[in-house]
Design a protein around this motif. Sequence first.
Motif, short mmCIF file in Angstrom:
data_model
loop_
_atom_site.label_atom_id
_atom_site.label_comp_id
_atom_site.label_asym_id
_atom_site.label_seq_id
_atom_site.Cartn_x
_atom_site.Cartn_y
_atom_site.Cartn_z
N LEU A 60 0.83 -1.20 0.00
CA LEU A 60 0.00 0.00 0.00
C LEU A 60 0.87 1.26 0.00
O LEU A 60 0.55 2.24 -0.68
N ARG A 61 1.94 1.25 0.78
CA ARG A 61 2.84 2.40 0.79
C ARG A 61 3.42 2.67 -0.59
O ARG A 61 3.52 3.82 -1.04
N GLN A 62 3.83 1.60 -1.27
CA GLN A 62 4.41 1.77 -2.60
C GLN A 62 3.38 2.31 -3.58
O GLN A 62 3.69 3.16 -4.41
N ALA A 63 2.14 1.82 -3.47
CA ALA A 63 1.07 2.32 -4.35
C ALA A 63 0.83 3.81 -4.11
O ALA A 63 0.67 4.59 -5.06
N ALA A 64 0.81 4.21 -2.85
CA ALA A 64 0.61 5.63 -2.52
C ALA A 64 1.79 6.46 -3.00
O ALA A 64 1.63 7.57 -3.53
N ALA A 65 3.02 5.92 -2.85
CA ALA A 65 4.21 6.64 -3.29
C ALA A 65 4.23 6.83 -4.80
O ALA A 65 4.77 7.82 -5.30
N ARG A 66 3.65 5.90 -5.55
CA ARG A 66 3.59 6.02 -7.01
C ARG A 66 2.45 6.92 -7.48
O ARG A 66 2.22 7.08 -8.68
N GLY A 67 1.71 7.50 -6.52
CA GLY A 67 0.64 8.43 -6.88
C GLY A 67 -0.64 7.78 -7.33
O GLY A 67 -1.47 8.42 -7.99
N LEU A 68 -0.84 6.51 -6.97
CA LEU A 68 -2.06 5.81 -7.38
C LEU A 68 -3.24 6.25 -6.51
O LEU A 68 -3.08 6.59 -5.33
N ASP A 69 -4.42 6.22 -7.08
CA ASP A 69 -5.66 6.51 -6.36
C ASP A 69 -6.48 5.26 -6.10
O ASP A 69 -7.23 5.21 -5.13
N ILE A 70 -6.38 4.27 -7.01
CA ILE A 70 -7.18 3.05 -6.90
C ILE A 70 -6.28 1.86 -7.22
O ILE A 70 -5.54 1.89 -8.22
N ILE A 71 -6.35 0.83 -6.39
CA ILE A 71 -5.66 -0.42 -6.69
C ILE A 71 -6.62 -1.57 -6.43
O ILE A 71 -7.62 -1.43 -5.73
N ALA A 72 -6.31 -2.71 -7.03
CA ALA A 72 -7.07 -3.94 -6.77
C ALA A 72 -6.08 -5.05 -6.43
O ALA A 72 -5.05 -5.20 -7.09
N ILE A 73 -6.38 -5.81 -5.39
CA ILE A 73 -5.58 -6.96 -4.99
C ILE A 73 -6.15 -8.18 -5.70
O ILE A 73 -7.29 -8.58 -5.44
N THR A 74 -5.38 -8.75 -6.61
CA THR A 74 -5.90 -9.82 -7.48
C THR A 74 -4.94 -11.00 -7.49
O THR A 74 -4.24 -11.25 -8.48
N ASP A 75 -4.91 -11.73 -6.40
CA ASP A 75 -4.04 -12.91 -6.33
C ASP A 75 -4.64 -14.05 -7.14
O ASP A 75 -5.83 -14.08 -7.45
N HIS A 76 -3.78 -15.04 -7.46
CA HIS A 76 -4.19 -16.15 -8.32
C HIS A 76 -5.18 -17.07 -7.59
O HIS A 76 -4.83 -17.75 -6.62
N ASN A 77 -6.44 -17.07 -8.06
CA ASN A 77 -7.45 -18.05 -7.61
C ASN A 77 -7.62 -18.07 -6.11
O ASN A 77 -7.94 -19.12 -5.52
N THR A 78 -7.43 -16.93 -5.47
CA THR A 78 -7.57 -16.84 -4.02
C THR A 78 -7.79 -15.39 -3.62
O THR A 78 -7.43 -14.47 -4.37
N VAL A 79 -8.38 -15.20 -2.46
CA VAL A 79 -8.45 -13.87 -1.83
C VAL A 79 -7.73 -13.90 -0.50
O VAL A 79 -7.96 -13.06 0.37
N ALA A 80 -6.83 -14.87 -0.33
CA ALA A 80 -6.12 -15.03 0.93
C ALA A 80 -5.26 -13.81 1.25
O ALA A 80 -5.14 -13.42 2.42
N GLY A 81 -4.62 -13.20 0.23
CA GLY A 81 -3.80 -12.03 0.49
C GLY A 81 -4.62 -10.86 0.99
O GLY A 81 -4.27 -10.23 1.99
N TYR A 82 -5.72 -10.56 0.32
CA TYR A 82 -6.59 -9.48 0.75
C TYR A 82 -7.15 -9.77 2.14
O TYR A 82 -7.23 -8.88 2.99
N ALA A 83 -7.52 -11.04 2.38
CA ALA A 83 -8.08 -11.41 3.67
C ALA A 83 -7.05 -11.23 4.79
O ALA A 83 -7.39 -10.77 5.90
N ALA A 84 -5.79 -11.57 4.52
CA ALA A 84 -4.74 -11.41 5.53
C ALA A 84 -4.53 -9.93 5.86
O ALA A 84 -4.35 -9.56 7.04
N MET A 85 -4.55 -9.07 4.84
CA MET A 85 -4.41 -7.64 5.07
C MET A 85 -5.59 -7.11 5.87
O MET A 85 -5.42 -6.33 6.83
N GLN A 86 -6.78 -7.51 5.50
CA GLN A 86 -7.98 -7.08 6.21
C GLN A 86 -7.95 -7.54 7.67
O GLN A 86 -8.29 -6.78 8.59
N LYS A 87 -7.52 -8.77 7.91
CA LYS A 87 -7.46 -9.30 9.27
C LYS A 87 -6.46 -8.52 10.12
O LYS A 87 -6.72 -8.23 11.30
N GLU A 88 -5.32 -8.16 9.52
CA GLU A 88 -4.31 -7.40 10.26
C GLU A 88 -4.88 -6.04 10.70
O GLU A 88 -4.69 -5.62 11.84
#
Length: 613
Positions: A60-88
């Motif tokens: 997220l820091r890198q996305a903000a540093a690159r001046g992005l406004d919108i990103i999507a977390i799109t891991d292969h055939n899973t939402v485990a990465g997004y879920a781990a971030m949300q849980k944290e």
Amino acid sequence: MIQDQGPARRGRPAGASTSTPRQAPKPKRPTPQWRRMDLHLHTPGSNDYQEPRVSYLDILRQAAARGLDIIAITDHNTVAGYAAMQKEVEQLLWLESRGRIDPTEQRLLDDYRRVLDKLLVLPGFEFTATFGFHILGIFPPETPVSYLEHLLLTLRVPPTSLRIGGQTVGATSDVLTAYHVINEAGGIVIAAHANSGNGVMLRGIDFGGQTRIAYTQDANLHALEVTDLEKRGNQTTRRFFDGSKPEYPRPMRCIQGSDAHRLIRESTSSPYLGVGDRVTEVLLEEVSFEALARVLRGNDHSLTRPYRGSAKAIDFVQLAREEGESLVQSFHPTINQRGGHLDNVLHDICAMANTNGGTIYVGLPADPKAKPEGVREPQKAIEALRGTIAKRFSPQPQVVIDSLPTAGTTVVRIAVQPGPDVPYAIDNNLFYVRDEAETTLAVRDEIVRLVAGGLSRREAAPTAQPAQPIAAVAPEPPPTREHRPARPQQANGRSGYEPPRTGVEHVEIEERDGVKYHTLRDLRNGNLINNVTRSSARRLWHYAITQVETAPPDLSAAQWRNNVAVLNRRQKGNMNLYDLAVREGDRVHIYYGVTDGGLSDSMLALIGEAARE
């Protein structure tokens, strides 16, 4: 994740008078702004991520540093990465709410708040369909993780694979079913890296033309992610899908994403991009999933554009002029009735509604070097044009008319949709069609086909069906090789090549009472046009007939290469036009005015090799 509490309520300033009630001012509509998005990011939730020790906050820091406004977390055939971030984030909020958070955890939570205040993070996944095609599904931020996992199970991702994040997941649902399921679930559907590996364009495959059409033209598909969006020229993916090809009539929005598998790209030669290395700008009134979805599901392709660093903004009107006139694009310097300019605009509207649809620009000539004059009082001109269309057309075509700035002036843009009520006529009895970059009155055989096509389309129109819940979606059988066109063979002296998809084929000539009548085949749709004379022929037909009557090809002197001979090659604007001879058994087909876009990959490569010799 972290809920936005919204702006604080503002009290009345001290001393403000309350004696005179005032009507509350109408809220101003937000001014659209260009926002930067990268809708294809992986995390350590994908098992091929290059930096497994990277934290989700680092991404997220890198996305903000690159001046992005919108990103999507799109891991292969899973939402485990997004879920781990949300849980944290949820754990940190829970500790803070109970006063049990330590200083290190508080700094971590504050960092999350800082970047999430700047960044809209959308959940999603990169689904691997049957035969390995990749599809992005992107959803609203409030979508529960359990719902997304349910979708993946509906798409036949094995339960044991939901936490692995691997590209290979066995026999899942086919591409068309995936499009339907994701769209019905409220997601944005994007074909991932469509023009490269695991892309639905089937690059490098000599067969599967109908499959490629189905995979790239389906109504449930919202955009194509491509890797050549910043390139110019006739051979780019965006030009291929601009609606000018008869077998690909639906113009597709093309965007770009990084497909990042690490924070920062190691080197320019590395195939793994970093966060924000390929960015698309999108014109939004607000940064929200709903606003983004309206754009990506809409038809105005000027609302997205490639972005790289501080590169100069793209002038879409100028870009259209550089591409030149085509089947789906035309230009008019003015809309004045005097000189027949208004009639010419109406003719193009009629022709495009009867053909593939398209875009008409008014207020500038086609020559990209000529200064555009623009349209005075564009809003007044738009209203007058709408009234004229309503008065003179039967039935009324589906058009969207607006204005766009370019080169210090304003032009009018007319977006014509392919009509559901073909044929469309001007003044009740004038039918026009579009042939490459030319608008002409339809001949008898074309009118007959327009009428027949309109009748069959209306008869085949589906009746309204109640919406089905997502669990009731019946997966369609995956396409098999039997469903694909057979690969061309070289046996029995056949050419081994698909016929061109642009230009005309001269079929036969017959002389009656001293007049030569020709039969031509329109290579865009395969239709035969009978009884065409040299005097009645339109531009390309006239060229072909003139060649046949005055300079018939000398096949004995042709330079054959694998049953193909280039009889003539000429330049028209930024297009190559070929006259070709193709042997098929004992017969030789003669094709005139074939463009690069109408050639199969194998034939285009063959012609390119011959040109270099």
